[in-house]
Write a protein that holds these residues in place. Structure first.
Motif, PDB file in Angstrom:
ATOM      1  N   UNK A 164       0.860  -1.171   0.086  1.00 35.86           N
ATOM      2  CA  UNK A 164       0.146   0.009   0.123  1.00 35.86           C
ATOM      3  C   UNK A 164       0.914   1.163  -0.005  1.00 35.86           C
ATOM      4  N   UNK A 165       1.958   1.060   0.812  1.00 26.78           N
ATOM      5  CA  UNK A 165       2.687   2.400   0.674  1.00 26.78           C
ATOM      6  C   UNK A 165       3.320   2.717  -0.488  1.00 26.78           C
ATOM      7  N   UNK A 166       3.656   1.604  -1.119  1.00 26.63           N
ATOM      8  CA  UNK A 166       4.427   1.552  -2.427  1.00 26.63           C
ATOM      9  C   UNK A 166       3.584   2.196  -3.535  1.00 26.63           C
ATOM     10  N   UNK A 167       2.198   1.851  -3.497  1.00 27.36           N
ATOM     11  CA  UNK A 167       1.234   2.377  -4.458  1.00 27.36           C
ATOM     12  C   UNK A 167       0.906   3.919  -4.143  1.00 27.36           C
ATOM     13  N   UNK A 168       1.068   4.367  -2.794  1.00 27.45           N
ATOM     14  CA  UNK A 168       0.463   5.666  -2.593  1.00 27.45           C
ATOM     15  C   UNK A 168       1.495   6.637  -2.035  1.00 27.45           C
ATOM     16  N   UNK A 169       2.521   6.403  -1.932  1.00 22.38           N
ATOM     17  CA  UNK A 169       3.749   7.537  -1.606  1.00 22.38           C
ATOM     18  C   UNK A 169       4.846   7.235  -2.697  1.00 22.38           C
ATOM     19  N   UNK A 170       5.333   8.464  -2.768  1.00 23.48           N
ATOM     20  CA  UNK A 170       6.556   8.556  -3.756  1.00 23.48           C
ATOM     21  C   UNK A 170       7.793   8.306  -3.051  1.00 23.48           C
ATOM     22  N   UNK A 171       8.098   6.796  -2.866  1.00 23.36           N
ATOM     23  CA  UNK A 171       9.318   6.524  -2.260  1.00 23.36           C
ATOM     24  C   UNK A 171      10.659   6.895  -2.745  1.00 23.36           C
ATOM     25  N   UNK A 172      10.463   7.213  -4.136  1.00 23.11           N
ATOM     26  CA  UNK A 172      11.814   7.537  -4.955  1.00 23.11           C
ATOM     27  C   UNK A 172      12.229   8.889  -4.544  1.00 23.11           C
TER      28      UNK A 172
END
Ligand code: ATP
Ligand code: MG
Length: 248
Positions: A223-231
């Motif tokens: 879910x975090x990968x989908x919604x947050x700009x981790x890059x």
């Protein structure tokens, strides 16, 4: 203190209870899942003992998957549910900034970067003369501000951004947190990020979703990968490390 002794991000919120612990732990879990050596640090925790399952230290540890103990994650813990200054005083202690910073050195040595969760918001008394924001400034960490996703967040977020900048803190990004399952139906959610970016001159790195209780860690990570700009978060952390390495 070496300018780059600490690396990572300082997470503060527009208020207490806006979801700093959820967001800190969710981002740490996702970055760790990608192989990054990220630790979590709660410099001062009030209102619960470190090993209490409701405490920030315990939840940060459980959700992020770090191996550090709760007392390493939260080295300064005071049981009174008060602002850190008063919670410490209720325990007969007067906090100093040096002591707060010293207590985080072990975790910083152990990990390549830390996500540091402040207590409450930025204008929260920490020592007799300093606020939580002064700790972020002293650590020289960029700020990631956690704000509520719904109505009212523009005002709180902009005030926090402007206060942080007045103290010379780099405001790196904002994350809007869904503090209830219903908030996504709030009309303002569609436009809050755009308003904050425009008037705050800061990127919004995503909207953190409402997380069901006892959600499996792998599901949280996806879910975090989908919604947050981790890059963006990763490159913010990496750019500090490069500057630090180059200046040594
Ligand atoms: N996205 C979310 N999904 C599910 N529950 C959430 C979410 N955000 C916050 N909560 C719940 O709301 C409560 C407050 O959140 P949290 O403890 O993360 O806030 P905080 O900003 O860290 O508070 P404090 O100032 O006490 O450190 C907690 O019970 C948490 O589980
Ligand atoms: Mg918290």
């Amino acid at each position: 203190m070496n300018k780059h002794e600490f690396s990572g991000l300082f997470l503060s919120g527009t208020d207490t209870g806006v979801g700093k612990t959820m967001v800190t732990a969710g981002i740490a879990a996702a970055l760790r899942d990608d192989g990054e050596d990220i630790g979590v640090w709660k410099p001062v925790q009030s209102g619960a003992l470190a090993n209490d399952p409701d405490s920030d230290a315990y939840r940060l540890k459980q959700l992020s998957g770090v191996e550090d103990s709760c007392t390493e994650i939260a080295p300064l813990v005071f049981p009174a549910p008060l602002t850190p200054l008063l919670a410490a005083e209720a325990a007969g202690k007067s906090l100093t900034m040096d002591e707060v910073v010293d207590a985080g050195r072990l975790l910083q040595k152990r990990h390549s970067a830390l996500l540091v969760e402040g207590a409450g918001g930025l204008a929260v008394p920490l020592t007799r003369t300093e606020m939580m924001a002064h700790l972020a400034a002293r650590l020289r960490l960029p700020l990631l501000l956690v704000a509520r996703a719904g109505l009212g967040t523009i005002n709180h977020t902009l005030l926090s951004i402007w206060y942080a900048r007045e103290l010379g803190i780099e405001v790196a990004g904002v994350i809007l947190n869904e503090t209830s399952p219903e908030v996504s139906a709030d009309e303002s959610v569609k436009t809050n990020a755009r308003m904050i970016e425009r008037y705050g001159q800061v990127p919004v790195w995503g909207t953190f979703p409402w997380i069901e209780k006892n959600l499996h860690q792998q599901k949280l990570v996806s879910l975090v990968r989908e919604r947050i700009d981790l890059e963006e978060i990763r490159s913010c952390i990496r750019s500090q490390k490069k500057t630090g390495e180059m200046s040594r």
